[in-house]
Design a protein around this motif. Sequence first.
Motif, PDB file in Angstrom:
ATOM      1  N   UNK A  97       2.325  -0.200  -3.465  1.00  0.00           N
ATOM      2  CA  UNK A  97       1.189   0.638  -3.840  1.00  0.00           C
ATOM      3  C   UNK A  97      -0.161   0.000  -3.502  1.00  0.00           C
ATOM      4  N   UNK A  98      -0.266  -1.295  -3.662  1.00  0.00           N
ATOM      5  CA  UNK A  98      -1.535  -1.969  -3.385  1.00  0.00           C
ATOM      6  C   UNK A  98      -1.918  -1.968  -1.923  1.00  0.00           C
ATOM      7  N   UNK A  99      -0.919  -2.088  -1.050  1.00  0.00           N
ATOM      8  CA  UNK A  99      -1.249  -2.172   0.374  1.00  0.00           C
ATOM      9  C   UNK A  99      -1.414  -0.810   1.035  1.00  0.00           C
ATOM     10  N   UNK A 100      -0.841   0.229   0.458  1.00  0.00           N
ATOM     11  CA  UNK A 100      -1.053   1.562   1.038  1.00  0.00           C
ATOM     12  C   UNK A 100      -2.162   2.322   0.321  1.00  0.00           C
ATOM     13  N   UNK A 101      -2.711   1.691  -0.707  1.00  0.00           N
ATOM     14  CA  UNK A 101      -3.833   2.256  -1.475  1.00  0.00           C
ATOM     15  C   UNK A 101      -3.535   3.644  -2.046  1.00  0.00           C
ATOM     16  N   UNK A 102      -2.333   3.789  -2.543  1.00  0.00           N
ATOM     17  CA  UNK A 102      -1.934   5.019  -3.220  1.00  0.00           C
ATOM     18  C   UNK A 102      -1.336   4.623  -4.566  1.00  0.00           C
ATOM     19  N   UNK A 103      -1.530   5.448  -5.608  1.00  0.00           N
ATOM     20  CA  UNK A 103      -0.945   5.136  -6.912  1.00  0.00           C
ATOM     21  C   UNK A 103       0.583   5.089  -6.847  1.00  0.00           C
ATOM     22  N   UNK A 104       1.179   4.295  -7.749  1.00  0.00           N
ATOM     23  CA  UNK A 104       2.636   4.152  -7.785  1.00  0.00           C
ATOM     24  C   UNK A 104       3.307   5.516  -7.890  1.00  0.00           C
ATOM     25  N   UNK A 105       2.804   6.366  -8.751  1.00  0.00           N
ATOM     26  CA  UNK A 105       3.398   7.691  -8.924  1.00  0.00           C
ATOM     27  C   UNK A 105       3.402   8.510  -7.642  1.00  0.00           C
ATOM     28  N   UNK A 106       2.354   8.377  -6.865  1.00  0.00           N
ATOM     29  CA  UNK A 106       2.283   9.105  -5.595  1.00  0.00           C
ATOM     30  C   UNK A 106       3.333   8.566  -4.622  1.00  0.00           C
ATOM     31  N   UNK A 107       3.462   7.250  -4.559  1.00  0.00           N
ATOM     32  CA  UNK A 107       4.451   6.643  -3.657  1.00  0.00           C
ATOM     33  C   UNK A 107       5.868   7.026  -4.093  1.00  0.00           C
ATOM     34  N   UNK A 108       6.148   6.991  -5.395  1.00  0.00           N
ATOM     35  CA  UNK A 108       7.462   7.411  -5.898  1.00  0.00           C
ATOM     36  C   UNK A 108       7.702   8.886  -5.553  1.00  0.00           C
ATOM     37  N   UNK A 109       6.692   9.719  -5.738  1.00  0.00           N
ATOM     38  CA  UNK A 109       6.820  11.142  -5.418  1.00  0.00           C
ATOM     39  C   UNK A 109       7.105  11.348  -3.931  1.00  0.00           C
ATOM     40  N   UNK A 110       6.453  10.572  -3.082  1.00  0.00           N
ATOM     41  CA  UNK A 110       6.712  10.673  -1.640  1.00  0.00           C
ATOM     42  C   UNK A 110       8.167  10.339  -1.355  1.00  0.00           C
ATOM     43  N   UNK A 111       8.665   9.271  -1.967  1.00  0.00           N
ATOM     44  CA  UNK A 111      10.073   8.908  -1.793  1.00  0.00           C
ATOM     45  C   UNK A 111      11.007  10.006  -2.269  1.00  0.00           C
ATOM     46  N   UNK A 112      10.683  10.598  -3.416  1.00  0.00           N
ATOM     47  CA  UNK A 112      11.516  11.675  -3.961  1.00  0.00           C
ATOM     48  C   UNK A 112      11.494  12.908  -3.051  1.00  0.00           C
ATOM     49  N   UNK A 113      10.336  13.222  -2.510  1.00  0.00           N
ATOM     50  CA  UNK A 113      10.226  14.369  -1.597  1.00  0.00           C
ATOM     51  C   UNK A 113      11.058  14.127  -0.340  1.00  0.00           C
TER      52      UNK A 113
ATOM     53  N   UNK B 277       2.906  12.782  11.985  1.00  0.00           N
ATOM     54  CA  UNK B 277       1.434  12.779  11.957  1.00  0.00           C
ATOM     55  C   UNK B 277       0.927  12.267  10.611  1.00  0.00           C
ATOM     56  N   UNK B 278       1.566  12.696   9.521  1.00  0.00           N
ATOM     57  CA  UNK B 278       1.156  12.242   8.182  1.00  0.00           C
ATOM     58  C   UNK B 278       1.347  10.735   8.028  1.00  0.00           C
ATOM     59  N   UNK B 279       2.433  10.205   8.565  1.00  0.00           N
ATOM     60  CA  UNK B 279       2.668   8.764   8.482  1.00  0.00           C
ATOM     61  C   UNK B 279       1.580   7.976   9.213  1.00  0.00           C
ATOM     62  N   UNK B 280       1.183   8.464  10.351  1.00  0.00           N
ATOM     63  CA  UNK B 280       0.099   7.802  11.087  1.00  0.00           C
ATOM     64  C   UNK B 280      -1.187   7.884  10.279  1.00  0.00           C
ATOM     65  N   UNK B 281      -1.449   9.023   9.659  1.00  0.00           N
ATOM     66  CA  UNK B 281      -2.660   9.179   8.836  1.00  0.00           C
ATOM     67  C   UNK B 281      -2.638   8.218   7.648  1.00  0.00           C
ATOM     68  N   UNK B 282      -1.498   8.068   6.984  1.00  0.00           N
ATOM     69  CA  UNK B 282      -1.399   7.145   5.853  1.00  0.00           C
ATOM     70  C   UNK B 282      -1.549   5.705   6.326  1.00  0.00           C
ATOM     71  N   UNK B 283      -1.067   5.415   7.524  1.00  0.00           N
ATOM     72  CA  UNK B 283      -1.170   4.039   8.025  1.00  0.00           C
ATOM     73  C   UNK B 283      -2.626   3.607   8.177  1.00  0.00           C
ATOM     74  N   UNK B 284      -3.506   4.560   8.373  1.00  0.00           N
ATOM     75  CA  UNK B 284      -4.928   4.250   8.505  1.00  0.00           C
ATOM     76  C   UNK B 284      -5.493   3.704   7.190  1.00  0.00           C
ATOM     77  N   UNK B 285      -4.911   4.105   6.076  1.00  0.00           N
ATOM     78  CA  UNK B 285      -5.405   3.647   4.771  1.00  0.00           C
ATOM     79  C   UNK B 285      -4.817   2.306   4.344  1.00  0.00           C
ATOM     80  N   UNK B 286      -3.780   1.843   5.035  1.00  0.00           N
ATOM     81  CA  UNK B 286      -3.111   0.603   4.639  1.00  0.00           C
ATOM     82  C   UNK B 286      -4.019  -0.604   4.855  1.00  0.00           C
ATOM     83  N   UNK B 287      -3.891  -1.580   3.956  1.00  0.00           N
ATOM     84  CA  UNK B 287      -4.729  -2.774   4.034  1.00  0.00           C
ATOM     85  C   UNK B 287      -4.031  -3.949   4.693  1.00  0.00           C
ATOM     86  N   UNK B 288      -2.748  -3.828   4.910  1.00  0.00           N
ATOM     87  CA  UNK B 288      -1.963  -4.935   5.463  1.00  0.00           C
ATOM     88  C   UNK B 288      -1.440  -4.549   6.846  1.00  0.00           C
ATOM     89  N   UNK B 289      -1.604  -5.435   7.806  1.00  0.00           N
ATOM     90  CA  UNK B 289      -1.175  -5.149   9.174  1.00  0.00           C
ATOM     91  C   UNK B 289       0.329  -4.892   9.266  1.00  0.00           C
TER      92      UNK B 289
END
Length: 128
Positions: A33-49, A82-94
């Motif tokens: 969650x810290x490196x993708x700059x999204x809340x834990x709940x959002x990341x869990x929801x993405x996995x569930x989806x 396309x969404x994965x590439x967009x989320x990668x732009x927000x990531x803080x870790x290479x």
Amino acid sequence: MTGNRLGRVSLRLDVVYCLIVGFSVAVSAPFTTGVVRLPVGVVVAIGAVVAGWAVIVWWLVSTKPLRLGLRLVMVANTVAAVALVAVSVTATDLLVVGVLVAVAIEVAAFALSQFVALRRLAMPAAAR
């Protein structure tokens, strides 16, 4: 490989891939969650989806005409890439950026295989 066989194999592999990725994303949410700059709940929801999508694809393969399943999943995979590439732009870790882009490429490859299967299904039998 015929369009029918390629399409079925592609969709079945997509199911397995989505189950593995969805579960992995949900379970690893507290660590990522810290490196993708999204809340834990959002990341869990993405996995569930993603895992839920695997169930939908399995249902499509099992109950609906192949062409319909291929079209729907191909479009969804294109949007997901396309969404994965967009989320990668927000990531803080290479490393995370690299993983997200790699997954986007893998998802795009599924979309491409589904496109090829549709093209082969559309070809006359003599041209195959």
